[in-house]
Design a protein around this motif. Structure first.
Motif, PDB file in Angstrom:
ATOM      1  N   GLY A  75      38.280  42.395  30.393  1.00 19.78           N
ATOM      2  CA  GLY A  75      38.195  42.877  29.015  1.00 19.78           C
ATOM      3  C   GLY A  75      36.744  43.298  28.793  1.00 19.78           C
ATOM      4  N   GLU A  76      36.496  44.608  28.741  1.00 18.59           N
ATOM      5  CA  GLU A  76      35.115  45.093  28.901  1.00 18.59           C
ATOM      6  C   GLU A  76      34.171  44.648  27.795  1.00 18.59           C
ATOM      7  OE1 GLU A  76      35.025  49.283  29.743  1.00 18.59           O
ATOM      8  OE2 GLU A  76      35.450  48.898  31.868  1.00 18.59           O
ATOM      9  N   LYS A  77      34.691  44.352  26.592  1.00 17.72           N
ATOM     10  CA  LYS A  77      33.782  43.949  25.508  1.00 17.72           C
ATOM     11  C   LYS A  77      33.893  42.466  25.169  1.00 17.72           C
ATOM     12  CE  LYS A  77      33.157  48.446  23.326  1.00 17.72           C
ATOM     13  NZ  LYS A  77      33.467  49.264  22.123  1.00 17.72           N
ATOM     14  N   ASN A  78      34.629  41.724  25.966  1.00 20.57           N
ATOM     15  CA  ASN A  78      34.709  40.282  25.707  1.00 20.57           C
ATOM     16  C   ASN A  78      33.383  39.595  26.041  1.00 20.57           C
ATOM     17  OD1 ASN A  78      37.374  40.661  25.029  1.00 20.57           O
ATOM     18  ND2 ASN A  78      38.116  38.948  26.260  1.00 20.57           N
ATOM     19  N   THR A  79      33.142  38.462  25.403  1.00 17.88           N
ATOM     20  CA  THR A  79      31.915  37.703  25.686  1.00 17.88           C
ATOM     21  C   THR A  79      31.847  37.368  27.178  1.00 17.88           C
ATOM     22  OG1 THR A  79      32.122  36.762  23.503  1.00 17.88           O
ATOM     23  CG2 THR A  79      30.549  35.704  24.982  1.00 17.88           C
ATOM     24  N   TYR A  80      32.975  36.871  27.694  1.00 17.25           N
ATOM     25  CA  TYR A  80      33.123  36.685  29.139  1.00 17.25           C
ATOM     26  C   TYR A  80      34.116  37.744  29.618  1.00 17.25           C
ATOM     27  CZ  TYR A  80      31.078  31.994  28.488  1.00 17.25           C
ATOM     28  OH  TYR A  80      30.258  30.943  28.184  1.00 17.25           O
ATOM     29  N   PRO A  81      33.631  38.852  30.177  1.00 15.76           N
ATOM     30  CA  PRO A  81      34.554  39.963  30.488  1.00 15.76           C
ATOM     31  C   PRO A  81      35.618  39.629  31.531  1.00 15.76           C
ATOM     32  CG  PRO A  81      32.263  40.724  30.463  1.00 15.76           C
ATOM     33  CD  PRO A  81      32.223  39.218  30.388  1.00 15.76           C
ATOM     34  N   LEU A  82      35.323  38.716  32.478  1.00  9.35           N
ATOM     35  CA  LEU A  82      36.306  38.445  33.532  1.00  9.35           C
ATOM     36  C   LEU A  82      37.431  37.564  32.993  1.00  9.35           C
ATOM     37  CD1 LEU A  82      37.288  38.699  36.410  1.00  9.35           C
ATOM     38  CD2 LEU A  82      35.799  36.797  37.043  1.00  9.35           C
ATOM     39  N   LEU A  83      38.644  38.082  33.042  1.00  7.29           N
ATOM     40  CA  LEU A  83      39.807  37.358  32.514  1.00  7.29           C
ATOM     41  C   LEU A  83      40.574  36.663  33.633  1.00  7.29           C
ATOM     42  CD1 LEU A  83      41.057  40.161  30.097  1.00  7.29           C
ATOM     43  CD2 LEU A  83      39.565  38.232  29.557  1.00  7.29           C
ATOM     44  N   MET A  84      40.850  37.387  34.707  1.00  7.07           N
ATOM     45  CA  MET A  84      41.568  36.797  35.839  1.00  7.07           C
ATOM     46  C   MET A  84      41.103  37.442  37.141  1.00  7.07           C
ATOM     47  SD  MET A  84      45.522  36.215  34.586  1.00  7.07           S
ATOM     48  CE  MET A  84      45.983  35.256  36.023  1.00  7.07           C
ATOM     49  N   ASP A  85      41.171  36.649  38.206  1.00  8.49           N
ATOM     50  CA  ASP A  85      40.816  37.113  39.557  1.00  8.49           C
ATOM     51  C   ASP A  85      41.909  36.537  40.460  1.00  8.49           C
ATOM     52  OD1 ASP A  85      39.746  37.673  42.017  1.00  8.49           O
ATOM     53  OD2 ASP A  85      37.763  36.848  41.598  1.00  8.49           O
ATOM     54  N   VAL A  86      42.811  37.413  40.893  1.00  7.54           N
ATOM     55  CA  VAL A  86      44.042  36.950  41.529  1.00  7.54           C
ATOM     56  C   VAL A  86      44.117  37.454  42.964  1.00  7.54           C
ATOM     57  CG1 VAL A  86      46.558  36.869  41.335  1.00  7.54           C
ATOM     58  CG2 VAL A  86      45.151  37.074  39.273  1.00  7.54           C
ATOM     59  N   ALA A  87      44.445  36.547  43.892  1.00  4.69           N
ATOM     60  CA  ALA A  87      44.549  36.900  45.311  1.00  4.69           C
ATOM     61  C   ALA A  87      45.977  36.716  45.794  1.00  4.69           C
ATOM     62  CB  ALA A  87      43.603  36.030  46.133  1.00  4.69           C
ATOM     63  N   TRP A  88      46.429  37.647  46.622  1.00  9.63           N
ATOM     64  CA  TRP A  88      47.765  37.578  47.222  1.00  9.63           C
ATOM     65  C   TRP A  88      47.668  37.407  48.726  1.00  9.63           C
ATOM     66  CZ3 TRP A  88      47.098  40.096  42.706  1.00  9.63           C
ATOM     67  CH2 TRP A  88      48.102  39.976  41.737  1.00  9.63           C
ATOM     68  N   ALA A  89      48.559  36.616  49.289  1.00 15.68           N
ATOM     69  CA  ALA A  89      48.680  36.537  50.742  1.00 15.68           C
ATOM     70  C   ALA A  89      49.282  37.849  51.248  1.00 15.68           C
ATOM     71  CB  ALA A  89      49.573  35.362  51.129  1.00 15.68           C
ATOM     72  N   ALA A  90      49.138  38.082  52.558  1.00 17.80           N
ATOM     73  CA  ALA A  90      49.663  39.314  53.155  1.00 17.80           C
ATOM     74  C   ALA A  90      51.140  39.467  52.834  1.00 17.80           C
ATOM     75  CB  ALA A  90      49.450  39.284  54.662  1.00 17.80           C
ATOM     76  N   GLY A  91      51.557  40.686  52.524  1.00 16.95           N
ATOM     77  CA  GLY A  91      52.953  40.965  52.257  1.00 16.95           C
ATOM     78  C   GLY A  91      53.379  40.694  50.834  1.00 16.95           C
ATOM     79  N   GLY A  92      52.444  40.288  49.978  1.00 14.56           N
ATOM     80  CA  GLY A  92      52.765  39.996  48.585  1.00 14.56           C
ATOM     81  C   GLY A  92      52.971  41.258  47.774  1.00 14.56           C
ATOM     82  N   VAL A  93      53.620  41.095  46.631  1.00 17.39           N
ATOM     83  CA  VAL A  93      53.816  42.207  45.703  1.00 17.39           C
ATOM     84  C   VAL A  93      52.840  42.018  44.551  1.00 17.39           C
ATOM     85  CG1 VAL A  93      55.422  43.344  44.138  1.00 17.39           C
ATOM     86  CG2 VAL A  93      56.245  42.432  46.307  1.00 17.39           C
ATOM     87  N   PRO A  94      51.806  42.861  44.475  1.00 16.95           N
ATOM     88  CA  PRO A  94      50.786  42.639  43.442  1.00 16.95           C
ATOM     89  C   PRO A  94      51.235  43.083  42.052  1.00 16.95           C
ATOM     90  CG  PRO A  94      50.125  44.408  44.914  1.00 16.95           C
ATOM     91  CD  PRO A  94      51.467  43.943  45.378  1.00 16.95           C
ATOM     92  N   THR A  95      51.999  42.196  41.415  1.00 19.27           N
ATOM     93  CA  THR A  95      52.372  42.399  40.015  1.00 19.27           C
ATOM     94  C   THR A  95      51.952  41.159  39.255  1.00 19.27           C
ATOM     95  OG1 THR A  95      54.545  41.356  40.173  1.00 19.27           O
ATOM     96  CG2 THR A  95      54.437  43.700  40.692  1.00 19.27           C
ATOM     97  N   LEU A  96      51.658  41.361  37.981  1.00 18.68           N
ATOM     98  CA  LEU A  96      51.207  40.241  37.165  1.00 18.68           C
ATOM     99  C   LEU A  96      51.511  40.531  35.700  1.00 18.68           C
ATOM    100  CD1 LEU A  96      49.473  37.594  36.923  1.00 18.68           C
ATOM    101  CD2 LEU A  96      47.505  39.093  36.580  1.00 18.68           C
ATOM    102  N   ASP A  97      52.118  39.568  35.034  1.00 23.32           N
ATOM    103  CA  ASP A  97      52.290  39.614  33.576  1.00 23.32           C
ATOM    104  C   ASP A  97      51.456  38.493  32.985  1.00 23.32           C
ATOM    105  OD1 ASP A  97      54.245  41.451  34.099  1.00 23.32           O
ATOM    106  OD2 ASP A  97      55.919  40.123  33.659  1.00 23.32           O
TER     107      ASP A  97
END
Lengths: 160, 104
Positions: A100-122
């Motif tokens: 969130g570019e204007k948030n006090t702390y801009p980083l909201l989530m940092d998500v890692a997938w194992a090989a073969g994963g489907v990178p979707t996120l809600d």
């Protein structure tokens, strides 16, 4: 917060499990770059500006990509609860960063997938004011990005 | 104070893809909000949500305080079949944890 406060479960057991399965070690950015065993990047989560965040992450947003689908409302009545849907159609994607570019702390989530994963996120996020929501996807060591502006009519109450 | 986290979760199968949903009851306080008396409410938020498929870590979500209160999250995991076991493991910045297993 440093790693200790995050370690609600046994990190050594986690690392051992990863080693036993082996498969995770085959991916280029696993463990997350610069952070053994996918440890939380406390400096990145504590960064209060985009420059500080990108420095802590050791990366830049990269080229804009149409292969990243970012579903956010154009207008959010309530900045305290903004739905986000992410889908990345880039082969080999193993990490997705939500900002969130204007948030006090801009980083909201940092998500890692194992090989073969489907990178979707809600997920649902807080936005303090109208701002770009940005997704950075890493695939094969390369960064791709997309961003969309969300207009917030009521701020997320000191959203961070 | 409880060291447990209230989590409701569900795993369902769509073809060979598992659809995992989690609803966590958590204040997600970022440390900037004030209570009725004007005192700052200390930061209290999730830091990590891990998803394991038959014991193998498949998704690690590192989470900041900018995720909304009472987080609802969803993921898709390919290569799943009936009988597979998924596990969610959560932790917050105060050391509370939760883990739950789901069989699909």
């Amino acid at each position: 917060m440093h790693m200790k406060s995050d370690a609600g479960f046994d990190r050594r057991a986690f690392v051992a499990a990863v080693a036993a399965h082996g498969v995770l070690l085959a991916t280029a950015t696993w463990p997350l770059a610069g952070h053994a065993s996918g440890e939380r990047n406390a400096a990145a989560f504590g960064a209060r500006s985009l420059d500080a965040l990108y420095a802590a992450l050791g990366l830049r947003p990269g080229d804009s990509s149409q292969a990243i689908t970012l579903g956010v409302p154009d207008i959010a009545e309530n900045g305290a609860n903004v739905p986000v849907e992410i889908k990345v159609d880039i082969a080999g994607t193993n990490r997705v960063i939500l900002i969130g570019e204007k948030n006090t702390y801009p980083l909201l989530m940092d998500v890692a997938w194992a090989a073969g994963g489907v990178p979707t996120l809600d997920v649902r996020i807080k936005l303090g004011e109208s701002a770009n929501v940005r997704v950075i996807a890493l695939a094969g060591g390369k960064a791709y990005t997309t961003a969309k502006e969300v207009k917030v009519t009521i701020g997320g109450c000191a959203a961070g | 104070m409880s060291t447990d986290i209230n989590l409701r979760s569900r795993a369902t199968l769509e073809g060979d893809t598992a659809v995992i949903r989690a609803l966590v009851r958590h204040p997600m306080e970022n440390g900037f909000a004030k209570d009725a008396s004007g005192a700052l409410i200390p930061a209290h938020h999730l830091t990590v949500v891990e998803l394991l498929h038959n014991g193998r870590p498949v998704i690690v979500n590192h989470i900041g305080s900018g995720v909304a209160k009472d987080p609802a999250m969803g993921w898709r995991v390919p290569g799943a079949k009936a009988g597979d076991v998924f596990m969610l493991r959560l932790a917050d910045n105060k050391g509370a944890t939760k883990s739950v297993e789901m069989k699909i």
